[in-house]
Structures are given as structure tokens and as C-alpha cells.
Write a protein that holds these residues in place. Sequence first.
Motif, PDB file in Angstrom:
ATOM      1  N   SER A  50       4.483   0.740   1.592  1.00 53.67           N
ATOM      2  CA  SER A  50       4.875  -0.176   2.843  1.00 53.67           C
ATOM      3  C   SER A  50       3.940  -1.518   2.711  1.00 53.67           C
ATOM      4  O   SER A  50       3.061  -1.664   1.847  1.00 53.67           O
ATOM      5  CB  SER A  50       4.009   0.564   4.099  1.00 53.67           C
ATOM      6  OG  SER A  50       4.716   1.869   4.489  1.00 53.67           O
ATOM      7  N   VAL A  51       4.404  -2.487   3.254  1.00 53.61           N
ATOM      8  CA  VAL A  51       3.983  -3.836   3.285  1.00 53.61           C
ATOM      9  C   VAL A  51       3.052  -4.056   4.451  1.00 53.61           C
ATOM     10  O   VAL A  51       3.775  -4.215   5.405  1.00 53.61           O
ATOM     11  CB  VAL A  51       4.953  -5.061   2.908  1.00 53.61           C
ATOM     12  CG1 VAL A  51       4.137  -6.262   2.558  1.00 53.61           C
ATOM     13  CG2 VAL A  51       5.763  -4.582   1.623  1.00 53.61           C
TER      14      VAL A  51
ATOM     15  N   SER B 153       7.728  -0.500   6.210  1.00 50.40           N
ATOM     16  CA  SER B 153       7.940   0.796   5.486  1.00 50.40           C
ATOM     17  C   SER B 153       9.123   0.437   4.550  1.00 50.40           C
ATOM     18  O   SER B 153      10.365   0.368   5.109  1.00 50.40           O
ATOM     19  CB  SER B 153       8.125   1.957   6.262  1.00 50.40           C
ATOM     20  OG  SER B 153       6.902   2.242   6.997  1.00 50.40           O
ATOM     21  N   MET B 154       9.089   0.615   3.314  1.00 56.54           N
ATOM     22  CA  MET B 154       9.823   0.050   2.227  1.00 56.54           C
ATOM     23  C   MET B 154      11.049   1.359   1.809  1.00 56.54           C
ATOM     24  O   MET B 154      10.303   2.448   1.934  1.00 56.54           O
ATOM     25  CB  MET B 154       9.364  -0.592   0.958  1.00 56.54           C
ATOM     26  CG  MET B 154       8.728  -1.845   1.353  1.00 56.54           C
ATOM     27  SD  MET B 154       9.801  -3.078   2.264  1.00 56.54           S
ATOM     28  CE  MET B 154      10.804  -3.596   0.824  1.00 56.54           C
ATOM     29  N   PRO B 155      11.896   1.197   1.337  1.00 52.66           N
ATOM     30  CA  PRO B 155      12.699   2.600   0.834  1.00 52.66           C
ATOM     31  C   PRO B 155      12.012   2.918  -0.376  1.00 52.66           C
ATOM     32  O   PRO B 155      11.025   2.270  -1.203  1.00 52.66           O
ATOM     33  CB  PRO B 155      14.138   1.905   0.284  1.00 52.66           C
ATOM     34  CG  PRO B 155      14.133   0.627   1.091  1.00 52.66           C
ATOM     35  CD  PRO B 155      12.856   0.009   1.325  1.00 52.66           C
TER      36      PRO B 155
ATOM     37  N   VAL C 249       0.897  -1.026   0.154  1.00 57.01           N
ATOM     38  CA  VAL C 249       0.144   0.008  -0.090  1.00 57.01           C
ATOM     39  C   VAL C 249       0.920   1.369  -0.080  1.00 57.01           C
ATOM     40  O   VAL C 249       2.124   1.083   0.406  1.00 57.01           O
ATOM     41  CB  VAL C 249      -0.952   0.039   1.239  1.00 57.01           C
ATOM     42  CG1 VAL C 249      -1.830  -1.206   1.377  1.00 57.01           C
ATOM     43  CG2 VAL C 249       0.010  -0.063   2.444  1.00 57.01           C
ATOM     44  N   PRO C 250       0.352   2.171  -0.460  1.00 58.61           N
ATOM     45  CA  PRO C 250       1.076   3.423  -0.342  1.00 58.61           C
ATOM     46  C   PRO C 250       1.564   3.638   1.100  1.00 58.61           C
ATOM     47  O   PRO C 250       0.478   3.734   2.081  1.00 58.61           O
ATOM     48  CB  PRO C 250       0.115   4.720  -1.021  1.00 58.61           C
ATOM     49  CG  PRO C 250      -0.854   3.951  -1.830  1.00 58.61           C
ATOM     50  CD  PRO C 250      -1.041   2.753  -1.109  1.00 58.61           C
ATOM     51  N   THR C 251       2.469   4.217   1.525  1.00 54.43           N
ATOM     52  CA  THR C 251       3.043   4.757   3.060  1.00 54.43           C
ATOM     53  C   THR C 251       2.232   5.675   3.620  1.00 54.43           C
ATOM     54  O   THR C 251       1.820   5.408   4.743  1.00 54.43           O
ATOM     55  CB  THR C 251       4.339   5.070   3.060  1.00 54.43           C
ATOM     56  OG1 THR C 251       5.200   4.140   2.471  1.00 54.43           O
ATOM     57  CG2 THR C 251       4.701   5.413   4.287  1.00 54.43           C
TER      58      THR C 251
END
Length: 208
Positions: free
Chosen positions: A77-78, A63-65, A33-35
Motif C-alpha cells: 500500500s502507498v 492499497s495496490m494490486p 509499505v506492506p499492506t
Amino acid sequence: KIDPKKPKMAIYTCFLQHVINSLKPGGKAAVVVPTGFITAKSSIEGRILQHIVTQHIVYGCISMPSNVFATTGTNVSVLFLHKPQQGETGYEKVTLIDASKMGEEYKEGNNQKRRLLPHEIDKIVTTFANQKAVDDFSVAVTYEELIEKGCFLSAGQYFDVKSEYIDITAEEFENRIKNYNETLSEQFQKSHKLEDAIMEQLKSLRLS
């Protein structure tokens, strides 16, 4: 007809709701999803976020880079979702990881991208699996703590704010204050000299 007063839904929220409703008891899912979703306060996103927290459906968020996915530059983010079996309480804590500063940059054509390195992936997987709390990287919080924070799933919201203190003697304190005073006095003197020089230059100006 489309009701203009009805809140608009982002496509990903429809997909997320479909995934949640499709989970069977004991089933799990991971959704990108969008952070911005993980700190949503209002509208449809906020209600979905509140639902997955209060119903103990979400059990983790990473939360991904930025630029880590090939097809989008949006920060993502996952979410990790779980539907408990009947009679089960599910997970006791939710693992939140901030991996946004990880990865190395590389260029693919004209696109600037980022990829996680093997040891970084290992750290994320191990931390998540063991629900470890690591300074400025991860936390494991209860659902009650999440609700107190507005159901936000951003790890940074739960990091401890640390203040560092240095023990010094009274003599060291006096010496530091003395040095600060001397430095300030020197700076003030230089400032006054500069002001005088500017005023002299202004006096010498003539309209030609």
C-alpha cells in the motif's frame, strides 16, 4: 549486546520513521509499505500506525494490486504523509482507496505480474485528489472515525454493508414457498430411491 526481549523492527519501519522525522513543516511524502502494516494492531507497527493517525500525519492510503511492483510479490500500500505548518490543522479527512482488484496480468519471463491501465490510474488520481467516496472503491473519513476503528487504513473497513430487498406480494410469497416445497419433496423422493438402491446392492454383496 542485542536485547532478546526488545521487539524486532522490520527494516521498512525504520525507514518510515526516518521519513516522518525528516518531514519539514508543510512537507509531504509517499511511502510504500506492506499492506499488513495498515491494519497492524500491536508491536512497533501498531504504535507507528497510531501515531500517524492521531497526529494527523497520514492523509491518504492506496492499497495496490498484488505483483504490481517488479521486485516483490508482497501486497503493498502507498501511504501519503504530511506535516502541517505551525498553527495549521492539516487535512480534515483521510482518503482511503482499495485498488487491489485493478490492473491486468502479464508475464515477464517466468514471473507473473500486474500493471495498472491508464484509465485506472486516472480514476485513482482523480478520486484521491477530490477526496471522492466511490462504492466499494474509496472513502474519505475523519481522523475520529479512524481512531474508532483502531486507526486502520484499509478502505474496506469503512465501506457500507448493503442489503438488497425485493418487494413481493403475499401471493408471490405463497407461490415461492409452494415451489420450494415441491422441489424439496422431489429431492427427498429421489434421495429415498437412491438409499433403497444402495441397500439392495449391499444385500447382493458376497465374500468370494
